[in-house]
Write an enzyme that holds these catalytic residues in place. Sequence first.
Site, PDB file in Angstrom:
ATOM      1  N   ASP A 378       0.857  -1.179   0.000  1.00 35.12           N
ATOM      2  CA  ASP A 378       0.000   0.000   0.000  1.00 35.12           C
ATOM      3  C   ASP A 378       0.900   1.239   0.000  1.00 35.12           C
ATOM      4  OD1 ASP A 378      -2.334   1.596   0.332  1.00 35.12           O
ATOM      5  OD2 ASP A 378      -1.927   1.698   2.470  1.00 35.12           O
ATOM      6  N   THR A 652      -2.629   1.339  -4.644  1.00 35.65           N
ATOM      7  CA  THR A 652      -3.134   2.466  -3.871  1.00 35.65           C
ATOM      8  C   THR A 652      -4.445   2.971  -4.461  1.00 35.65           C
ATOM      9  OG1 THR A 652      -2.623   4.717  -3.116  1.00 35.65           O
ATOM     10  CG2 THR A 652      -1.741   4.060  -5.240  1.00 35.65           C
ATOM     11  N   ASP A 785      -1.353  -1.095   5.979  1.00 33.61           N
ATOM     12  CA  ASP A 785      -1.598  -0.624   7.337  1.00 33.61           C
ATOM     13  C   ASP A 785      -3.059  -0.395   7.668  1.00 33.61           C
ATOM     14  OD1 ASP A 785      -1.821   1.660   5.641  1.00 33.61           O
ATOM     15  OD2 ASP A 785      -1.653   2.923   7.410  1.00 33.61           O
TER      16      ASP A 785
END
Length: 1167
Positions: A378, A652, A785
């Site tokens: 990410d 992303t 995350d």
Amino acid sequence: MDFTLLRNIISRYCVGEEIWVDSRTVYIGHKEPPPGAEAYIPQRYPDNRIVSSKYTSWNFIPKNLFEQFRRIANFYFLVIFLVQLIIDTPTSPVTSGLPLFFVITVTAIKQVGDIVVVREDETFPCDLILLSSSRHDGTCYVTTASLDGESSHKTYYAVQDTMAFRTEQEVDSLHATIECEQPQPDLYKFVGRINIYRDKEEPVARPLGAENLLLRGATLKNTQHIYAVAIYTGMETKMALNYQSKSQKRSAVEKSMNAFLVVYLCILISKAVINTVLKYAWQWSPDRDEPWYNHRTENERQRHVVIRAFTDFLAFMVLFNYIIPVSMYVTVEMQKFLGSYFITWDEEMFDEELGEGALVNTSDLNEELGQVEYVFTDKTGTLTENNMEFIECCVDGNVYIPHAICNGQILSAASSIDMIDSSPGGYRREHEDLFFRALCLCHTVQVKEEETVDGIKRGIHQGRPTSFYISSSPDEVALVEGMKRLGYTYLRLKDNYMEILNKDDEIERFELLHVLNFDSVRRRMSVIVKSSAGECLLFCKGADSSIFPRVVSGKVEQVKARVEQNAVEGLRTLCVAYRRLSESEYQEACHHLNEAKLALQDREQRLAQAYDIIERDFVLLGATAVEDRLQEKAADTIESLHKAGMKVWVLTGDKMETAAATCYASKLFRRSTQILELTKKRTEEQSLHDVLFELNRTVLRQRSISGLSVDCLDFGLIIDGATLSAVLKPKQEGAGSGNYREIFLEICRNCSAVLCCRMAPLQKAQIVKLIKVSKEHPITLAIGDGANDVSMILEAHVGIGIMGKEGRQAARNSDYAIPKFKHLKKMLLVHGHYYYIRIAELVQYFFYKNVCFIFPQFLYQFFCGFSQQPLYDTAYLTLYNISFTSLPILLYSLVEQHITIERLKRDPSLYKDIAKNSLLRWPVFMYWTCLGVFDAVIFFFGAYFLFDNTTFTSNGQLMTTNTQMMFGNWTFGTLVFTVLVFTVTLKLALDTHHWTWINHFVIWGSLLFYVIFSLLWGGIIWPFLNYQRMYYVFMQMLSSGPAWLSIILLITVSLLPDVIKKVLCRAMCPTATERAQDDEKLSRACVAELTPLSLRRSYKGTSTDSSRLHLGAAETLSLRRSDPLPQKLLVHLAEGGGADVCSLSPYMLRLSGEGFAYYAPGPETSL
């Protein structure tokens, strides 16, 4: 097999539920609804006990045995053990039963409606719906650290109609029912509604969501007390439901182990078949079939030959069954479990800011960390800090920068920038005010005053209480703080009214009517507020791709140009729009929202439809730009992963320009990288078919050119979510589109890095799966995350969660969790490298030592008439894998370091040596197996020729003429076994590179234990044995000098081929790892040679205990007073530190034939 559904059906039937529905009704306070309201059906729910353990006292034995015997090796040994019990076999059942019992034992050890009041710092006893709170606004603060690891305080809300019930009497008078979904494990999802009855009126229905649900295990904070009603208890609470483990992931090493096991099982069956056939061929002659000393019984003569042959086949299977290394599985389990602690103990992977280190959620994939080929990461919060700073905003094309304001004057360096103080015109001023109000109102930020959080006071500034902002999204906090610096301050949410302080120091109040929450699919959020003048306004902020298509007016081109410029600079952008709602439009919006919120089925889909109807016909106001800085050493980590041969993909949700700027900053893309674009913009100009084939021709042409040229062009691919959906779309019958997946994969294989932007969470998982199931079947790793990364973390072979600022959902669902992205470098290049090397040696070594162990038994049958006579004593058969040879390999698999840690970090290319499961490939496996066969032949025939010449003694015993040793089958077997134990142990010693005192203790201690055990086993008459065939055998064997010489000679001959092979391979075609080992040995030798004995003394400097020697622009060497400076410096230089030995600025080290001179600023220090 999953019996959850069957268990649920049975439980529901037992509690009397004849008709099963997807929701339940909870009667608050167990009060029946008013007559005629609805039928009252009493329901039974489980008690509030939670069983979090996998086993209970009554199901431990059957359930654990079922789990253990699902393994092929354990089940195989169980069958062998039962065969030994049923038929007459050459070995005792103890020889199979005891190791099996040891393995199983070690592995087994490893392994509603009531109203409640909860007070501050108490833990919620079950899942509750908040009714009221001691706070006047009906809110309460909760920490969920025990559930998801988030230590921040979260705000939960009571229903508006029940928040006024603040005493026990008032709560007791509440007459209501709650309808909600059946229990499910998602911590962040809840669907329900509460029906409140007031006298004889129709009940008032209010929606219930996750913001109303207090979970068992969470703790009440900064709130005196709350009243709540229990809806899920015991094993139905979300905490209990989350105890269920995730789907099991299997490593490549485990798959190789199972494949090797099948091969050895085939070898075992082949041995048993060969010996059975040869036995009956040998017994074809009558004098051999029934010799004078071994007549058969009548029952044996009458038994059918097929039954006898099958019985003999089973007996040979039992005799040779030790070729299957059952103890290997328990050793592997222990190695994985104990080895995982090295990650958690690693101080370099501890983050001071978070106060946490790395976590291991599963130890089954340790070695997979050394096999990663693709890394999917990410961007926000993983590569970047997720610490947002407001940079600028743009209103109708006019830019506002907080830092550029200086006493209300425009700075000279910002002449092209209009400032908020520049007195704009009426139309522009109106849009400006709406823009700043929108950002002050369209958010979920909470304002906290001075408070004590876990004993620490927050919100104190210069002795005066101040407020600070908290939110689950760092972007929102950055935007609200940015507006504060531009003159608009968000004050608070009080009694459902949002208050802001405008730049004229006037307080404005807006009634908060509805919040249309952000989600990753819509990529926007909205609020509906009512101003003090009674005007209804809909403010919306979100990604440009989700706002621009819904805009009907505004300066779109100017704002779009500024958004693209900011994105190119790597800034995160959001667009802001609004819409005025008439009374009829507002009522229609309320109708859609309330209808969707009250739905118990498909609530999320209905809300999405309602949001789509409401969020349209916008007037564009402007855009914002915030900066998210790159994490420390993120670029270095990505560069190291590239050097290690891994391909890194960034997945992303950000727009292409922003993500591309981050990729350049993090060295994913270099300036020399040729970027290939596969985006919606390009496919609108050309067909997807043409674009794909054009890109494919480009990369294939370059690959053909690079095959003839030294220079190879580096490709990078950028693809967006819309194009990816088209690529992954299944092929339709009759369509000429072809298979786009394979073309896309071919392009990706020739790109060193790929950027996937505008990705939805599901698309991230699809990308990972696409690569994972491709024909090469590469090992994939996903790291993220946030909650939107969970799907790809679960999909990848190895999932790693970052303990970031977006909660701990990624860390909770991952296989491993690390504080920062930079720690991925050491986890893969060091820990992963070590884990794979160690376990690969462990697996191959186990198969090798078992071949050495059992092949002499196979050869022995040719010399005993295939009578199934065992070569080794029962004690040796039982203890070989358990005691004599198990501990050295276990320790090796925990502490071996074939290359130093610093060298592995400094030279990532060494990772390529172990890629693609290189140490467990079939050629390597065959080499170890052939080596085991060779050693076994040496053991057996070496001992055989030693016993070749025998004579009878005066008392009728056989004695060898060349060794004067008593001859017998147990003496022969003991000699073979002694050579065997010493050879396989010394083989491991030769493979060991990293020696410590514990290595010496275990290796030499194991050999000593074997000798002592043999002396005791054969030197004492044990009363519990019916017969003692090993009495005095071992001592009599050791009493012969030639026997000692023969043992040493056989061990040497057995080890010699492997030593010669290693020397020749290292000299003729060394691997990168072997060259690195030679470099390290050479560097240590140079240091020893260049450091005179007279100079090996402590550095006499200043009075400080330690100092740092500066070796270059950014290189230092830590020194203590006791360090031998010249030797330490030379070691540092030999390992690659420092470019120039003779000029180390600002210090200088001069080497001469007699010694060293060390110069530093100030008085000269001579050594």
